[in-house]
Structure formats: C-alpha cells, structure tokens
Design a protein around this motif. Structure first.
Motif, mmCIF file in Angstrom:
data_model
loop_
_atom_site.group_PDB
_atom_site.id
_atom_site.type_symbol
_atom_site.label_atom_id
_atom_site.label_comp_id
_atom_site.label_asym_id
_atom_site.label_seq_id
_atom_site.Cartn_x
_atom_site.Cartn_y
_atom_site.Cartn_z
ATOM 1 N N GLY A 120 3.266 11.581 59.759
ATOM 2 C CA GLY A 120 2.681 10.682 58.780
ATOM 3 C C GLY A 120 3.296 9.293 58.848
ATOM 4 O O GLY A 120 2.586 8.277 58.772
ATOM 5 N N LEU A 121 4.605 9.242 59.023
ATOM 6 C CA LEU A 121 5.278 7.954 59.135
ATOM 7 C C LEU A 121 4.833 7.208 60.395
ATOM 8 O O LEU A 121 4.682 5.984 60.383
ATOM 9 C CB LEU A 121 6.790 8.157 59.146
ATOM 10 N N ALA A 122 4.609 7.946 61.470
ATOM 11 C CA ALA A 122 4.157 7.313 62.711
ATOM 12 C C ALA A 122 2.777 6.699 62.539
ATOM 13 O O ALA A 122 2.501 5.600 63.058
ATOM 14 C CB ALA A 122 4.150 8.340 63.842
ATOM 15 N N ILE A 123 1.890 7.388 61.811
ATOM 16 C CA ILE A 123 0.551 6.842 61.578
ATOM 17 C C ILE A 123 0.625 5.624 60.662
ATOM 18 O O ILE A 123 -0.071 4.622 60.871
ATOM 19 C CB ILE A 123 -0.367 7.927 60.987
ATOM 20 N N ALA A 124 1.491 5.685 59.646
ATOM 21 C CA ALA A 124 1.678 4.525 58.775
ATOM 22 C C ALA A 124 2.218 3.339 59.567
ATOM 23 O O ALA A 124 1.791 2.196 59.375
ATOM 24 C CB ALA A 124 2.627 4.875 57.636
ATOM 25 N N ALA A 125 3.155 3.612 60.460
ATOM 26 C CA ALA A 125 3.728 2.537 61.270
ATOM 27 C C ALA A 125 2.681 1.903 62.172
ATOM 28 O O ALA A 125 2.757 0.714 62.500
ATOM 29 C CB ALA A 125 4.879 3.089 62.114
ATOM 30 N N LYS A 126 1.682 2.653 62.545
ATOM 31 C CA LYS A 126 0.603 2.163 63.407
ATOM 32 C C LYS A 126 -0.421 1.351 62.629
ATOM 33 O O LYS A 126 -0.898 0.312 63.112
ATOM 34 C CB LYS A 126 -0.072 3.360 64.073
ATOM 35 N N HIS A 127 -0.769 1.797 61.413
ATOM 36 C CA HIS A 127 -1.927 1.236 60.714
ATOM 37 C C HIS A 127 -1.609 0.439 59.449
ATOM 38 O O HIS A 127 -2.366 -0.451 59.085
ATOM 39 C CB HIS A 127 -2.868 2.365 60.282
ATOM 40 N N ALA A 128 -0.564 0.807 58.722
ATOM 41 C CA ALA A 128 -0.454 0.420 57.309
ATOM 42 C C ALA A 128 0.273 -0.903 57.097
ATOM 43 O O ALA A 128 1.093 -1.340 57.904
ATOM 44 C CB ALA A 128 0.252 1.525 56.530
ATOM 45 N N ASP A 129 -0.041 -1.508 55.965
ATOM 46 C CA ASP A 129 0.736 -2.625 55.434
ATOM 47 C C ASP A 129 1.737 -2.123 54.401
ATOM 48 O O ASP A 129 2.814 -2.694 54.230
ATOM 49 C CB ASP A 129 -0.199 -3.650 54.780
ATOM 50 N N TYR A 130 1.354 -1.041 53.708
ATOM 51 C CA TYR A 130 2.208 -0.431 52.696
ATOM 52 C C TYR A 130 2.216 1.080 52.918
ATOM 53 O O TYR A 130 1.189 1.672 53.249
ATOM 54 C CB TYR A 130 1.693 -0.705 51.278
ATOM 55 N N MET A 131 3.372 1.685 52.712
ATOM 56 C CA MET A 131 3.503 3.134 52.790
ATOM 57 C C MET A 131 3.966 3.640 51.426
ATOM 58 O O MET A 131 5.016 3.238 50.931
ATOM 59 C CB MET A 131 4.539 3.524 53.844
ATOM 60 N N THR A 132 3.143 4.483 50.795
ATOM 61 C CA THR A 132 3.476 5.037 49.488
ATOM 62 C C THR A 132 4.173 6.369 49.649
ATOM 63 O O THR A 132 3.701 7.245 50.391
ATOM 64 C CB THR A 132 2.211 5.228 48.639
#
Length: 357
Positions: free
Chosen positions: A164-176
């Motif tokens: 999940g963190l890897a996908i957030a690192a790829k796409h997100a501006d914010y990680m909740t």
C-alpha cells in the motif's frame, strides 16, 4: 495549520462543511458506503456551493463500487463546482464492500484504478480493461464545458502495509493512516512511507502523511469513558482493523501488548464468518459509525483509546496535536464517527485546536 475534518455523508448536514471552513479547517471529506451513508458526491456538490476556501473530497471512495472513469468524472465535475479545491480520497474499502458482504479491493485493483483516474484527470488518453475488453478512453470534452480538468486534483490514498505504501508513493499527494498521539507508531509509518517514496524515485516529502484520529473533547469531570459513550463510540476499532497487518509486521518496535490488543479488538468486531453462529454481515455493519454500539463497548479499552484517539481537555488536545506533528505527521485529521454529534465536535476542534494553533 492544515487540518482535515471528515464525517459520514448525511445529506441533511451539508452545513457541516461550511462550519468546518469557518473554524479554520483546510480540508473536509465524506466517506462512501452505498448501504451505509448518503451519496458522497451529491453531498459534496451541495457543499461546494456553500463554501469558498475549504478543500472538498471523498474520504474515501474505492475502485469497485464505481469504476475509475466514473470516479474521475465525479471528481472532475466537483472540480468544476469547487475549482482547485477538490481532492480524490481513495482506498481499498473497508466498510463500503464488507457491508455488502464482499471483499475489499485488492491493491492491484487500486493501483490500476489510480493509473486510469489520474491519467483521465490529467487530460490523457489511457487504456482500460473492462468487461473483458481492452479499450482506449479519455475525457471527450476538451473545452471545460462539462467538467474541470484544468485545476489539479489532489490524490489522497488510504491503504496500509508495504504494498500500500508503494502504491501511495507512486500515485498520491497525501497518504492517510489511522494514527493517534503515539510517536512510536507515527515514527514507523513515517519512516516506511519515506522509504517507499525514495524507492519510487520521487523527491523527499512528495507524499504528505495524514494522521486520522477519533475525536472527543472532555468536559469538566469527564473521563476517557465519556469519550467512548458520548463521542467516538466504536470508531477506534476501525483503526485496529486497518492497522492489524502493518502492526504485526513491526511488533518488535511497537510492542506486543498494543499489537495484540488491536488485533483482538479487530477480530472480535469482525467475528469468524465461518462460525455456525456468526452474525450476518448486514447485522455486523448495521450500526457502523453511528455512535456507540453497546455490543462493542467491552472491546474498547483505555489502552486502545489512548493509542488511537485524539481526546482530552482543550489543552491536552492542542498538546497531542502538536505531538503528532512533531512525530512526523504533516497533517492531523479527525473522522467524526457519530454524525449526530458532529456539529458539537467541529466547534470543539475549532476552539480547542485550530484557534490556538
């Protein structure tokens, strides 16, 4: 201070968004649960007309109850009503899918949906596989008559664990992440997120960490138990459910007692669906985020409340908020798990935290 307030989408409480704006919150989001709450996009569209500065978005939607092009259209339409102050919060879905008796989305499904939605929102042509067919798709209005693709849309992601963190690192501006005022847990999540961002080749700080907590301001003479009974109710169990796997992976740093306590609360809430006397899934979720279900009261211990919840006197709330920021959170947020006390809670957030930050 960036501060997000979230709550259930209750269609006759549109005024909560304006109230959040007035007390100084920077973001306001509503959750999605097709069988649980009002429709989030109808809510946010009305809220957009009543507000002028606060950022509005889903907190959170998912890749399965709406396919990616539909989600992108809904967000782009909201972005036309609230230009430049729209965010897309998305995750694998805990309540939205489980309350229908279905599994949450896989991380692969979330990754694919974000590829498609972000591409469409950027005005690009993308490839989608749907109904067994692979097709190129794009928004067909390039002039902004029907939706707004000009103003950027922030992407917020909610999903735990290394993948999940890897996908957030790829796409997100914010990680909740469900986090309370515990520096150990915050520190582990911050470290793992920063590591994932570096491995994705993005600059340090590209993905902001948002701590999602459960809120209650104590009145004179009240204790932590009043926070449960009169405030966040069964909410803290959601933090246990969403964090169980991640915490188990880091038990040596976080400590076995809290990891075990959180896992046991999560398991007791969800139950064993294969047991002969297991409650029907509709019964399990019927009282979700509607305050306190008395059945869950024994599961919510002071240990869990202290770990996952932002509660206390006004001075304690301000102190805990600052602790969370100092420990590595870029933004503190609360999800008001009881819509019937949300107006009171937003007023308390404004006076005890935002007015004094």
């Amino acid at each position: 201070m960036e501060f997000c307030i979230g709550t259930c989408a209750k269609i006759d409480q549109i005024g909560l968004a304006k109230q959040a704006e007035d007390v100084g919150a920077s973001h306001f989001g509503v959750g999605e649960g097709p069988l649980l709450f009002s429709d989030p996009y109808q809510y946010l569209a009305l809220a957009a007309r009543d507000t002028s500065t606060i950022k509005l978005g889903t907190w959170v939607t998912n890749p399965l109850t709406r396919i990616a092009p539909v989600t992108a259209n809904s967000i782009a339409t909201l972005n036309a009503l609230a230009p430049g102050r729209t965010f897309l919060g998305i995750g694998t879905a805990n309540n939205a899918l489980r309350s229908m008796g279905n599994r949450p989305a896989t991380l692969s499904e979330l990754d694919t949906a974000l590829d498609i939605a972000r591409g469409l929102l950027a005005g690009r042509r993308v490839t989608q596989t749907w109904l067994g067919q692979e097709r190129e798709i794009e928004f067909l209005d390039k002039n902004g008559h029907w939706y707004n693709l000009e103003d950027p849309v922030e992407v917020w992601m909610s999903a735990g664990g290394p993948k999940g963190l890897a996908i957030a690192a790829k796409h997100a501006d914010y990680m909740t992440y469900c986090l309370g005022p515990n520096p150990d847990m915050i520190g582990v999540v911050r470290r793992e997120l920063d590591k994932a961002v570096a491995e994705a080749g993005r600059p340090p700080g590209s993905v902001k960490l948002v701590a999602l907590s459960w809120f209650y301001q104590l009145r004179d003479g009240e204790t932590w138990e009043d926070g449960i009974d009169k405030g966040f109710g069964s909410g803290p169990i959601s933090s246990c459910i969403t964090n169980a796997g991640f915490m188990n992976d880091h038990v040596d740093e976080l400590g076995e007692p809290i990891v075990k306590a959180s896992a046991e609360a999560a398991m007791a809430y969800l139950g064993d669906p294969t047991a002969p006397d297991a409650p029907h899934y509709l019964e399990v979720w019927a009282k979700y985020l509607r305050g306190l279900d008395p059945v869950h009261r024994p599961l919510i211990t002071k240990e869990l409340v202290d770990y996952w919840c932002l509660y206390g006197t006004p001075d304690q709330l301000l102190e805990k908020t600052q602790l969370m920021r100092d420990a590595g959170c870029d933004m503190v947020s609360v999800f008001l798990s009881n819509p019937f006390t949300a107006e009171r809670d937003i007023a308390d957030i404004g006076s005890s935290i935002l007015a004094r930050a």
